[in-house]
Design a protein around this motif. Structure first.
Motif, mmCIF file in Angstrom:
data_model
loop_
_atom_site.group_PDB
_atom_site.id
_atom_site.type_symbol
_atom_site.label_atom_id
_atom_site.label_comp_id
_atom_site.label_asym_id
_atom_site.label_seq_id
_atom_site.Cartn_x
_atom_site.Cartn_y
_atom_site.Cartn_z
ATOM 1 N N SER A 272 0.862 -1.183 0.000
ATOM 2 C CA SER A 272 0.000 0.000 0.000
ATOM 3 C C SER A 272 0.894 1.227 0.000
ATOM 4 C CB SER A 272 -0.921 0.012 1.222
ATOM 5 O OG SER A 272 -1.777 -1.113 1.203
ATOM 6 N N GLN A 273 0.538 2.213 -0.816
ATOM 7 C CA GLN A 273 1.332 3.428 -0.953
ATOM 8 C C GLN A 273 0.391 4.625 -0.923
ATOM 9 O OE1 GLN A 273 3.321 4.183 -4.760
ATOM 10 N NE2 GLN A 273 5.245 4.351 -3.606
ATOM 11 N N ARG A 274 0.754 5.569 -0.084
ATOM 12 C CA ARG A 274 -0.087 6.771 0.015
ATOM 13 C C ARG A 274 -0.029 7.555 -1.281
ATOM 14 N NH1 ARG A 274 1.356 10.139 5.245
ATOM 15 N NH2 ARG A 274 -0.234 11.428 4.263
ATOM 16 N N LEU A 275 -1.190 8.104 -1.661
ATOM 17 C CA LEU A 275 -1.239 8.936 -2.856
ATOM 18 C C LEU A 275 -0.641 10.305 -2.566
ATOM 19 C CD1 LEU A 275 -4.805 8.144 -4.229
ATOM 20 C CD2 LEU A 275 -2.625 7.514 -5.239
ATOM 21 N N PRO A 276 0.063 10.870 -3.547
ATOM 22 C CA PRO A 276 0.556 12.237 -3.353
ATOM 23 C C PRO A 276 -0.607 13.180 -3.073
ATOM 24 C CG PRO A 276 1.598 11.217 -5.260
ATOM 25 C CD PRO A 276 0.506 10.298 -4.826
ATOM 26 N N GLN A 277 -0.337 14.081 -2.165
ATOM 27 C CA GLN A 277 -1.402 14.983 -1.750
ATOM 28 C C GLN A 277 -1.910 15.827 -2.911
ATOM 29 O OE1 GLN A 277 -2.715 14.868 1.316
ATOM 30 N NE2 GLN A 277 -4.301 16.288 0.650
ATOM 31 N N ILE A 278 -1.003 16.136 -3.813
ATOM 32 C CA ILE A 278 -1.429 16.968 -4.931
ATOM 33 C C ILE A 278 -2.418 16.228 -5.815
ATOM 34 C CG2 ILE A 278 0.553 16.229 -6.318
ATOM 35 C CD1 ILE A 278 -1.164 19.678 -6.268
ATOM 36 N N LEU A 279 -2.202 14.925 -5.990
ATOM 37 C CA LEU A 279 -3.136 14.144 -6.794
ATOM 38 C C LEU A 279 -4.480 14.006 -6.083
ATOM 39 C CD1 LEU A 279 -0.801 11.362 -8.190
ATOM 40 C CD2 LEU A 279 -1.565 13.452 -9.290
ATOM 41 N N VAL A 280 -4.413 13.800 -4.768
ATOM 42 C CA VAL A 280 -5.670 13.707 -4.014
ATOM 43 C C VAL A 280 -6.468 15.002 -4.118
ATOM 44 C CG1 VAL A 280 -6.647 13.362 -1.721
ATOM 45 C CG2 VAL A 280 -4.697 11.980 -2.482
ATOM 46 N N ASP A 281 -5.714 16.120 -3.951
ATOM 47 C CA ASP A 281 -6.406 17.417 -4.038
ATOM 48 C C ASP A 281 -7.020 17.623 -5.415
ATOM 49 O OD1 ASP A 281 -3.933 19.085 -1.948
ATOM 50 O OD2 ASP A 281 -5.700 17.857 -1.448
ATOM 51 N N ASN A 282 -6.234 17.231 -6.447
ATOM 52 C CA ASN A 282 -6.780 17.400 -7.798
ATOM 53 C C ASN A 282 -8.014 16.524 -8.026
ATOM 54 O OD1 ASN A 282 -4.887 19.275 -8.565
ATOM 55 N ND2 ASN A 282 -3.447 17.741 -9.338
ATOM 56 N N ALA A 283 -7.938 15.299 -7.533
ATOM 57 C CA ALA A 283 -9.093 14.422 -7.716
ATOM 58 C C ALA A 283 -10.325 14.980 -7.009
ATOM 59 C CB ALA A 283 -8.757 13.027 -7.215
ATOM 60 N N LEU A 284 -10.109 15.446 -5.766
ATOM 61 C CA LEU A 284 -11.239 16.028 -5.042
ATOM 62 C C LEU A 284 -11.723 17.308 -5.707
ATOM 63 C CD1 LEU A 284 -10.052 15.433 -1.368
ATOM 64 C CD2 LEU A 284 -11.727 14.120 -2.685
ATOM 65 N N ALA A 285 -10.746 18.027 -6.225
ATOM 66 C CA ALA A 285 -11.157 19.274 -6.894
ATOM 67 C C ALA A 285 -11.992 18.995 -8.127
ATOM 68 C CB ALA A 285 -9.910 20.078 -7.268
ATOM 69 N N VAL A 286 -11.559 17.918 -8.864
ATOM 70 C CA VAL A 286 -12.355 17.571 -10.046
ATOM 71 C C VAL A 286 -13.758 17.145 -9.638
ATOM 72 C CG1 VAL A 286 -12.571 15.954 -11.954
ATOM 73 C CG2 VAL A 286 -10.366 17.025 -11.444
ATOM 74 N N GLN A 287 -13.822 16.386 -8.525
ATOM 75 C CA GLN A 287 -15.137 15.922 -8.080
ATOM 76 C C GLN A 287 -16.024 17.086 -7.619
ATOM 77 O OE1 GLN A 287 -14.518 12.970 -5.083
ATOM 78 N NE2 GLN A 287 -13.475 11.523 -6.470
ATOM 79 N N GLN A 288 -15.362 18.086 -7.059
ATOM 80 C CA GLN A 288 -16.161 19.215 -6.553
ATOM 81 C C GLN A 288 -16.285 20.364 -7.567
ATOM 82 O OE1 GLN A 288 -14.314 20.396 -2.917
ATOM 83 N NE2 GLN A 288 -14.686 18.433 -1.899
ATOM 84 N N ALA A 289 -15.639 20.129 -8.731
ATOM 85 C CA ALA A 289 -15.626 21.221 -9.706
ATOM 86 C C ALA A 289 -17.037 21.635 -10.144
ATOM 87 C CB ALA A 289 -14.790 20.820 -10.914
ATOM 88 N N ASN A 290 -17.875 20.666 -10.289
ATOM 89 C CA ASN A 290 -19.218 20.979 -10.761
ATOM 90 C C ASN A 290 -19.974 21.833 -9.743
ATOM 91 O OD1 ASN A 290 -21.375 20.938 -12.550
ATOM 92 N ND2 ASN A 290 -22.267 19.104 -11.625
ATOM 93 N N ARG A 291 -19.747 21.510 -8.430
ATOM 94 C CA ARG A 291 -20.452 22.268 -7.388
ATOM 95 C C ARG A 291 -19.888 23.673 -7.241
ATOM 96 N NH1 ARG A 291 -19.542 17.407 -4.548
ATOM 97 N NH2 ARG A 291 -17.983 18.512 -3.283
#
Length: 758
Positions: A272-291
């Motif tokens: 198991s390897q932690r995801l880079p924070q920047i990728l997590v932020d981008n993924a969350l940002a994409v998910q919240q982009a519509n809102r």
């Protein structure tokens, strides 16, 4: 000026390395702290547009400062490495390679992510406000998913490759291997499962959990059929009342097994390897982009600058971390190698003093400890070898001393009969310079040809006999006359013994038994003389008396007839032969009963002059010529026995000279000479005649009883002389005198040791 000891230099190097590590650690912590603060501020600003717009200038300045600091540190590390390489310091090239590798490892993915993210951010923000914004949002989600899948597949491939390292590792030893794999994969946790989903071993965060998350049966089946399974977890919406899970990438791969048996149970490696924070932020940002679309529509330029700044700072942090990690790891790797290189140079120079060693638990530190142990073992081995060599030298000197002082002769020969070594006893007995013939055949030594051939034949027969009958030595007596001698010498009687040494060389040991043989012969003749004197003397007197009585009784009856003359002649013959036999018996008796010599200081010249009064020159048929050396010191001798010696020698010399027909001529005389030999420290008495000499068989046995050339001699004269000479410790020599190849007489010499007081 004193030179620091190697231990002091090593201690100073350790102090400098410790100080450098502390400085790097503190600097790294400060820079990372600033970077984390900036990231936190950027993150906060991302969710609060008003805060971001109010602190934009400050954030920009801090980003530039942190970027400059990071760049300066990277440049400083690069310059320091360049200086180390230019000075040729050991391990500098290794540090450069490690720095380059880690920098590329950190920079290449960072640049890819930076470029992709930059393009994504720029185009995404612009496309948010396009009429196809919904399609753009889907494309952004797909892009994020693709990036995560790339990371997941990359982790899956690495996990599958790392699983090969566990192929031959048993379950009991899997813990250490998992720690190593965890470091290689830079994973947060590594777990090893069996086919039934039971935990075998773990490393990382799961090693401290009571119940780590178990892989499902479906995941295990997929991993067995597809070689590995990769998945992303933790990006789902958090459940109310629970802490949000940590986003991470998980990979499950089947461990290959080298076992052939049907009962071999497959194992599965999970990482198991932690995801880079920047990728997590981008993924969350994409998910919240519509809102957040409407809210961000007015600040799209600020959002673009914010994301670009965040990405740039992340890139610098990644590069700095990679270079810093390269320097730290390079120093950790190079330090043991430096110690080993310095120790190797010392060992190559012969310095086996204790070497410094590291106490950490990694393999390189263990290598330094092993090298120190090896050096200590080498030092102990060298000390033991030196002690053994010293003992060997002492044993060799001890053996050489024994050989040098042995009365026996010892010679070592090779298979071709060449002399390899010899002791002084062999030279003394054979009277041949064997030491000068080392490396040459013994047969080349003058006078030893027959002896060398006989010895070689004995060794050849010994080799054949040992192969067939297990014989390990031979023993044989030899008779030889050395060619070179300070005196003419009787035939040497040698008792030789030979054996084969383990290296196929040949050992020859021999003793001079000439005196033993002579003594045995003398003793035997003495016993014969005693018995002859006892057995023959008793009937001689009755024979003589009976013959005289027959003449007295029969002579008056025969008158002056021929029978009376025959009777008188026969009786006279009987009486003369009886007298001759009595003289012979008396000589045997005297030889057998020769008393022990009473040695006293004696002037040999005075004794000779006294004896010569019995040999007047005017009445002698063979005159005696005297040559007395006035330098002769006193000797130790028995006057009566030496007088008998001189009488015997003079009588033999006169008889030999007279028998040769030279009596009365100019050269018909006997020479009696005394001579002081300073080199030999002895007085020599020489009697020289002008007879016909001795034949070779007689010359070899002249001193044995009953060996004579006279028709009426008993052969006891020279035997008595030899016995008296032996009692006086004198050397006696007999030889023919040669002139132009012809024998002109014989010579007898006796060499007496001088009196100790003189």
């Amino acid at each position: 000026m004193s030179v620091p000891a190697p231990a002091d230099l090593a201690q100073q190097a350790r102090r400098r390395a410790r100080a450098l590590r502390w400085g790097l650690g503190i600097g790294t912590a400060v820079v990372l702290g600033l970077g984390l603060v900036l990231l936190f501020l950027l993150t906060q600003a991302t969710g609060n547009r008003e805060l971001y717009e109010r602190n934009y200038a400050r954030l920009l300045v801090l980003n530039v400062v942190v970027a400059a600091v990071l760049l300066a540190v990277i440049l400083w590390a690069a310059v320091r490495l360049a200086v180390r390489v230019r000075r040729g310091r050991f391990g500098s090239r290794l540090l450069v390679k490690l720095a380059a590798i880690f920098a590329l490892v950190g920079l290449a993915p960072g640049l890819v992510i930076y470029i992709v993210s930059y393009q994504f951010v720029s185009r995404s923000i612009e496309s948010w406000f396009d009429v196809k914004v919904e399609g753009a949002l889907d494309a952004g989600v797909n892009l994020g998913r693709t990036t995560l899948e790339v990371l997941a597949n990359d982790l899956g491939n690495k996990t599958r490759q790392a699983g090969a390292q566990l192929a031959d590792v048993p379950d009991a030893a899997a813990g250490l291997a998992l720690e190593r794999i965890r470091d290689q994969l830079a994973a947060g946790e590594v777990v090893l499962w069996n086919a039934s989903g039971q935990l075998i071993a773990s490393a990382g965060l799961s090693s401290v959990l009571e119940a780590p998350e178990r892989a499902t049966a479906q995941q295990l089946r997929n991993a067995r059929s597809q070689r590995f399974v990769a998945m992303v977890e933790g990006l789902d919406e958090p459940v109310a009342g629970m802490a949000p899970p940590q986003p991470h990438v998980k990979a499950l791969a089947m461990v290959p097994s080298n076992s052939v048996g049907l009962l071999a149970e497959p194992r599965f490696l999970q990482a198991s390897q932690r995801l880079p924070q920047i990728l997590v932020d981008n993924a969350l940002a994409v998910q919240q982009a519509n809102r957040e679309y409407q809210e961000r529509a007015l600040a799209r330029a600020g959002l673009q600058r914010m994301y670009i700044g965040t990405l740039t700072l992340s890139l610098f942090l990644a590069v700095f971390g990679a270079v810093l990690l390269a320097v730290l790891l390079g120093n950790q790797l190079a330090r043991p190698l430096l110690l080993l290189a310095h120790g190797v140079r010392q060992v190559a120079a012969g310095d086996l003093t204790p070497k410094p060693q590291l106490q950490s638990r990694d393999e390189l530190a263990g290598l330094t400890r092993s090298f120190a142990d090896m050096t200590q073992q080498l030092a102990d081995a060298r000390l033991a070898a030196n002690r053994s060599l010293q003992q060997l030298d002492d044993a060799r000197a001890y053996l050489q001393t024994i050989l040098d002082n042995l009365t026996s002769g010892v010679v070592v020969l090779d298979r071709q009969g060449r002399v390899l070594s010899s002791n002084p006893g062999a030279t003394r007995i054979l009277r041949a310079p064997l030491a000068a013939f080392e490396g040459r055949p013994m047969a080349e030594c003058s006078g030893l040809e027959a002896f060398a051939q006989s010895v070689q034949a004995q060794f050849d027969r010994l080799g054949d006999g040992r192969d067939h009958f297990g014989v390990d030595h031979w023993q044989q007596s030899f008779e030889l006359r050395p060619a070179q001698s300070p005196f003419s010498q009787d035939a040497l009687m040698l008792l030789a013994r030979g054996a084969l040494l383990p290296d196929q060389t040949r050992l020859l040991v021999f003793d001079d038994i000439s005196e033993i043989v002579s003594a045995q012969r003398t003793q035997a003749w003495g016993e014969v003389a005693r018995r002859l004197a006892h057995e023959i003397k008793n009937p001689l007197t009755p024979i003589q008396l009976s013959a005289e009585r027959l003449e007295m009784k029969l002579a008056p009856k025969l008158g002056n007839t021929p029978e009376q003359a025959l009777l008188a002649k026969s009786v006279r013959t009987i009486v003369e032969q009886v007298e001759a036999m009595k003289r012979l018996v008396n000589e045997f008796r005297d030889y057998a009963r020769l008393p022990a010599a009473e040695l006293k200081p004696l002037d040999l010249n005075v004794l000779v002059q006294n004896v010569m009064q019995l040999y007047p020159q005017e009445a002698a048929t063979v005159p005696v010529q005297l040559e007395l050396d006035p330098r002769c010191p006193p000797i130790r001798g028995d006057a009566e026995q030496l007088r008998q010696v001189i009488h015997n020698l003079l009588q033999n010399a006169q008889d030999a000279t007279e028998a040769s027909g030279r009596a009365g001529g100019e050269a018909g005389h006997v020479l009696l000479r005394t001579q002081w030999l300073d080199s030999a420290r002895c007085v020599r008495l020489t009697v020289r005649d002008q007879g016909t000499g001795f034949s070779e068989p007689i010359l070899k046995r002249a001193f044995e009883p009953y060996v004579t050339t006279k028709p009426r001699g008993t052969g006891l004269g020279l035997a008595v002389v030899k016995k008296i000479a032996d009692d006086h410790g004198a050397r006696i020599d007999l030889s023919n005198r040669l002139q132009d190849g012809a024998t002109v007489g014989a010579q007898v010499s006796l060499s007496f040791p001088i009196d100790g007081a003189a």
